[in-house]
Scaffold this motif. Structure first.
Motif, PDB file in Angstrom:
ATOM      1  N   LEU A 488       0.820  -1.213   0.000  1.00 56.54           N
ATOM      2  CA  LEU A 488       0.000   0.000   0.000  1.00 56.54           C
ATOM      3  C   LEU A 488       0.855   1.265   0.000  1.00 56.54           C
ATOM      4  N   ILE A 489       2.035   1.189   0.586  1.00 54.25           N
ATOM      5  CA  ILE A 489       2.959   2.337   0.558  1.00 54.25           C
ATOM      6  C   ILE A 489       3.260   2.723  -0.886  1.00 54.25           C
ATOM      7  N   PHE A 490       3.507   1.688  -1.716  1.00 50.83           N
ATOM      8  CA  PHE A 490       3.847   1.930  -3.122  1.00 50.83           C
ATOM      9  C   PHE A 490       2.597   2.144  -3.982  1.00 50.83           C
ATOM     10  N   THR A 491       1.436   1.981  -3.371  1.00 46.49           N
ATOM     11  CA  THR A 491       0.177   2.290  -4.058  1.00 46.49           C
ATOM     12  C   THR A 491      -0.190   3.759  -3.859  1.00 46.49           C
ATOM     13  N   ILE A 492      -0.179   4.177  -2.616  1.00 45.98           N
ATOM     14  CA  ILE A 492      -0.686   5.509  -2.261  1.00 45.98           C
ATOM     15  C   ILE A 492       0.231   6.619  -2.769  1.00 45.98           C
ATOM     16  N   ILE A 493       1.541   6.469  -2.566  1.00 44.72           N
ATOM     17  CA  ILE A 493       2.459   7.554  -2.928  1.00 44.72           C
ATOM     18  C   ILE A 493       2.483   7.807  -4.439  1.00 44.72           C
ATOM     19  N   PRO A 494       2.655   6.789  -5.310  1.00 48.27           N
ATOM     20  CA  PRO A 494       2.603   7.075  -6.750  1.00 48.27           C
ATOM     21  C   PRO A 494       1.270   7.674  -7.207  1.00 48.27           C
ATOM     22  N   ILE A 495       0.153   7.172  -6.680  1.00 47.83           N
ATOM     23  CA  ILE A 495      -1.148   7.727  -7.077  1.00 47.83           C
ATOM     24  C   ILE A 495      -1.255   9.182  -6.639  1.00 47.83           C
ATOM     25  N   ALA A 496      -0.770   9.483  -5.434  1.00 46.80           N
ATOM     26  CA  ALA A 496      -0.779  10.874  -4.958  1.00 46.80           C
ATOM     27  C   ALA A 496       0.064  11.763  -5.870  1.00 46.80           C
ATOM     28  N   VAL A 497       1.248  11.272  -6.269  1.00 45.48           N
ATOM     29  CA  VAL A 497       2.101  12.028  -7.191  1.00 45.48           C
ATOM     30  C   VAL A 497       1.388  12.218  -8.528  1.00 45.48           C
ATOM     31  N   GLY A 498       0.661  11.182  -8.975  1.00 44.15           N
ATOM     32  CA  GLY A 498      -0.091  11.292 -10.227  1.00 44.15           C
ATOM     33  C   GLY A 498      -1.104  12.422 -10.178  1.00 44.15           C
ATOM     34  N   PHE A 499      -1.840  12.540  -9.080  1.00 44.40           N
ATOM     35  CA  PHE A 499      -2.828  13.621  -8.950  1.00 44.40           C
ATOM     36  C   PHE A 499      -2.157  14.985  -8.814  1.00 44.40           C
ATOM     37  N   ILE A 500      -0.977  15.016  -8.216  1.00 45.56           N
ATOM     38  CA  ILE A 500      -0.216  16.278  -8.160  1.00 45.56           C
ATOM     39  C   ILE A 500       0.103  16.751  -9.581  1.00 45.56           C
ATOM     40  N   PHE A 501       0.484  15.796 -10.449  1.00 46.63           N
ATOM     41  CA  PHE A 501       0.745  16.152 -11.850  1.00 46.63           C
ATOM     42  C   PHE A 501      -0.517  16.710 -12.515  1.00 46.63           C
ATOM     43  N   PHE A 502      -1.675  16.096 -12.242  1.00 46.61           N
ATOM     44  CA  PHE A 502      -2.919  16.599 -12.825  1.00 46.61           C
ATOM     45  C   PHE A 502      -3.189  18.040 -12.370  1.00 46.61           C
ATOM     46  N   ILE A 503      -2.939  18.309 -11.098  1.00 45.46           N
ATOM     47  CA  ILE A 503      -3.155  19.654 -10.556  1.00 45.46           C
ATOM     48  C   ILE A 503      -2.178  20.660 -11.172  1.00 45.46           C
ATOM     49  N   LEU A 504      -0.927  20.206 -11.359  1.00 46.41           N
ATOM     50  CA  LEU A 504       0.102  21.102 -11.899  1.00 46.41           C
ATOM     51  C   LEU A 504       0.048  21.230 -13.422  1.00 46.41           C
ATOM     52  N   ASN A 505      -0.813  20.443 -14.078  1.00 49.03           N
ATOM     53  CA  ASN A 505      -0.825  20.418 -15.547  1.00 49.03           C
ATOM     54  C   ASN A 505      -0.907  21.802 -16.194  1.00 49.03           C
ATOM     55  N   PRO A 506      -1.864  22.667 -15.812  1.00 44.90           N
ATOM     56  CA  PRO A 506      -1.920  23.984 -16.470  1.00 44.90           C
ATOM     57  C   PRO A 506      -0.674  24.838 -16.211  1.00 44.90           C
ATOM     58  N   ILE A 507      -0.109  24.698 -15.009  1.00 45.34           N
ATOM     59  CA  ILE A 507       1.092  25.470 -14.685  1.00 45.34           C
ATOM     60  C   ILE A 507       2.271  24.979 -15.505  1.00 45.34           C
ATOM     61  N   ILE A 508       2.453  23.654 -15.565  1.00 51.32           N
ATOM     62  CA  ILE A 508       3.573  23.083 -16.324  1.00 51.32           C
ATOM     63  C   ILE A 508       3.418  23.392 -17.811  1.00 51.32           C
ATOM     64  N   LYS A 509       2.190  23.298 -18.313  1.00 53.04           N
ATOM     65  CA  LYS A 509       1.934  23.604 -19.721  1.00 53.04           C
ATOM     66  C   LYS A 509       2.322  25.045 -20.041  1.00 53.04           C
ATOM     67  N   LYS A 510       2.013  25.954 -19.135  1.00 54.02           N
ATOM     68  CA  LYS A 510       2.360  27.368 -19.321  1.00 54.02           C
ATOM     69  C   LYS A 510       3.866  27.571 -19.277  1.00 54.02           C
ATOM     70  N   LEU A 511       4.534  26.903 -18.342  1.00 55.86           N
ATOM     71  CA  LEU A 511       5.991  27.047 -18.199  1.00 55.86           C
ATOM     72  C   LEU A 511       6.757  26.473 -19.386  1.00 55.86           C
ATOM     73  N   MET A 512       6.154  25.552 -20.133  1.00 59.85           N
ATOM     74  CA  MET A 512       6.829  24.943 -21.280  1.00 59.85           C
ATOM     75  C   MET A 512       6.824  25.853 -22.508  1.00 59.85           C
ATOM     76  N   HIS A 513       5.968  26.872 -22.502  1.00 58.19           N
ATOM     77  CA  HIS A 513       5.943  27.877 -23.570  1.00 58.19           C
ATOM     78  C   HIS A 513       5.855  27.250 -24.966  1.00 58.19           C
ATOM     79  N   GLY A 514       4.825  26.409 -25.163  1.00 58.22           N
ATOM     80  CA  GLY A 514       4.558  25.890 -26.492  1.00 58.22           C
ATOM     81  C   GLY A 514       5.206  24.560 -26.830  1.00 58.22           C
ATOM     82  N   ILE A 515       6.125  24.063 -25.983  1.00 56.03           N
ATOM     83  CA  ILE A 515       6.736  22.750 -26.229  1.00 56.03           C
ATOM     84  C   ILE A 515       5.698  21.674 -25.972  1.00 56.03           C
ATOM     85  N   LYS A 516       5.552  20.752 -26.922  1.00 57.80           N
ATOM     86  CA  LYS A 516       4.568  19.666 -26.780  1.00 57.80           C
ATOM     87  C   LYS A 516       5.251  18.317 -26.825  1.00 57.80           C
TER      88      LYS A 516
END
Length: 516
Positions: A488-516
């Protein structure tokens, strides 16, 4: 037939590429074959040929090994550039790794440590420079590099698959010395095959370049270097921030994913029902025949086509390669005869590690098509999905092991949970590992690529080290809590990191300045 057709005469590529393909295949055979049985050997009972090390001590040794092999390629690339040239560095690295496997086959504590040192040093010389040779063969044809590296990395998966399959079988049915020894034998044959075939490589890597190019040293998965452009400082700063975020969270991916050769290997041996009978045994035998023969038939077909074009150009190399494949077929046929001579079947604990390579072969084209479609997700979403898939894989193991009593040293959990775990882990890997370096190459200036790739591989080293160190706590956690709690340790932490990426998606997309 025009000159271009003659030059790219083997499956639309240079025959020299396939000599490097087989060289890399034997190296991966030895690496993954040894790694599949390493922790099992150290922790197995004396009666079963092991050393009865504690799991904590064995996984600590694995941490040193798997992290170091990501650091030494940085040094090996520099040595080739400044002193040896790619060809001599590859040959020397392969020979040193042969000594490493031979040392481990002697099964003394001194030769174990010596063998690991040889493997770490040899890997550093071999790994960056064989991929640099692939790149060098296609310097004049950059548009063909992607295809060349795709074929080359089939060698990685083919070697890893065969190594785990056969080294694990010999370790289980003869002794661990045979498993380690087999890895060394094919590493030595790969060394000879490469050395005798070097005339086909044109002038690539014959002498040192006298310049340090760390991008060649570590960027094995990148086939192109982008042109330098004038980028405003604030935009480049933002892109560096994205690289930093991706690198930081990638540590969590490797920390969980690399449980495969440590705690998951132990779980396969001690907590999984591997003895089959009746219809289950028959089904497994059929599956094992297909898994053992179909990939080998495909690789043998490539080998025959290579022979037809190069038999007189690199005769000795082809003779060694032919002996190697006849030997592989001999081992596979013997393996299948042993399996079918018994009414029941017992799956080797290391066998489950081949699932990753098999799933990659089947799933990689699907994910590649996804990335090329109009539904191609952003970098953050890819990483987020990858982390969640990784967590789901461990969730399957946590659910499957829920009935294991607290503190239990053995159990008989259904093998389906390991199969599901490797399936989800492989899908997660395809979302993160291949695309990570690609984004690094897009986000940083060409002159900084080498340094950034170096940092990226150091991230892998940290992740591998933490994976084995965390895995070493499997016994205390199972004794105090449960096996399900451990996974469960290796279940919860990766899933939590995954949702952090979803939350940061608009910020990261903006910081990439058009790189896809």
């Amino acid at each position: 037939m025009n000159s271009s057709t003659k030059e790219f005469s083997l499956l639309n590529h240079k025959p020299a590429l396939f000599v490097l393909f087989f060289t890399e295949m034997w190296e991966r055979f030895s690496y993954y074959g040894m790694r599949a049985i390493f922790v099992l050997f150290l922790t197995d009972s004396f009666a079963d040929g092991g050393w009865e090390w504690t799991r904590e001590r064995a996984l600590g040794m694995l941490a040193i090994y798997t992290s170091s092999v990501y650091i030494t390629p940085l040094i090996g690339g520099i040595i080739a550039d400044k002193l040896l040239g790619y060809q001599k560095a590859v040959a020397l690295g392969a020979f040193v790794m042969t000594l490493g496997h031979a040392s481990m086959a002697l099964e003394t504590e001194l030769t174990l440590y010596l063998g690991i040192a040889f493997l770490i040093i040899g890997n550093g010389l071999f790994k960056p420079n064989v991929t640099s040779m692939v790149s060098g063969l296609y310097d004049k044809y950059p548009e063909r590099k992607d295809g060349a590296f795709t074929i080359f990395y089939m060698g990685v998966n083919s070697g890893g698959f065969l190594g785990v399959l056969l080294c694990g079988f010999l370790a289980n049915n003869l002794s661990y010395s045979w498993g380690f020894g087999l890895a060394g034998i094919f590493m030595f044959l790969g060394t000879l095959q490469f050395w005798f075939g070097r005339s086909i490589f044109e002038n690539v890597g014959t002498s040192p370049s006298k310049k340090i190019d760390l991008s060649d040293a570590v960027a094995a998965d990148i086939s192109e270097v982008k042109e330098e452009k004038d980028i405003p400082k604030n935009i480049q700063r933002d892109r560096y921030i994205v690289v930093g975020l991706l690198a930081f969270f990638t540590v969590f991916f490797w920390w969980a994913f690399e449980q495969a050769s440590g705690s998951m290997n132990i779980f396969a041996r001690d907590y999984t029902q591997r003895a089959l009978s009746g219809n289950s045994a028959i089904i497994f035998k059929v599956i094992d025949v297909l898994i053992s023969t179909i990939p080998l038939l495909i690789i043998s077909w490539v080998l025959i086509k290579l022979f037809k074009q190069t038999i007189f150009k690199i005769k000795l190399s082809n003779i060694v390669l032919g002996i190697s494949f006849l030997s592989i077929w001999g081992f596979v046929i013997w393996k299948l005869s042993v399996i079918f001579s018994s009414k029941s079947a017992e799956i080797e604990a290391s066998w489950f590690l081949i699932l990753n390579s098999l799933f990659i072969i089947f799933l990689a084209p699907i994910f590649s098509k996804w990335w090329e479609s109009k539904y191609n997700p952003t970098a953050a979403l890819k990483f987020g999905v990858g982390m969640i898939l990784l967590g789901i894989g461990f969730g399957a193991l946590a659910y499957g092991s829920a009935a294991i009593p607290q503190g239990a040293k053995t159990a008989s959990v259904s093998l389906i949970w390991l199969v599901l775990a490797y399936l989800f882990h492989t899908m997660g890997e395809l979302c993160i590992s291949p695309v990570g370096l690609s984004y690094v190459s897009k986000l940083v200036p060409a002159k900084k690529i080498g340094m950034m790739f170096g940092i990226w591989y150091l991230v892998n080293a940290v992740g591998n080290y933490l994976a084995a160190k965390t895995g070493s706590y499997i016994d205390p956690i199972v004794e105090q809590y449960s096996m399900s709690y451990f996974f469960l340790i290796f279940t919860i932490i990766p899933i939590a990191v995954g949702f952090i990426f979803f939350i940061l998606n608009p910020i990261i997309k903006k910081l990439m300045h058009g790189i896809k």
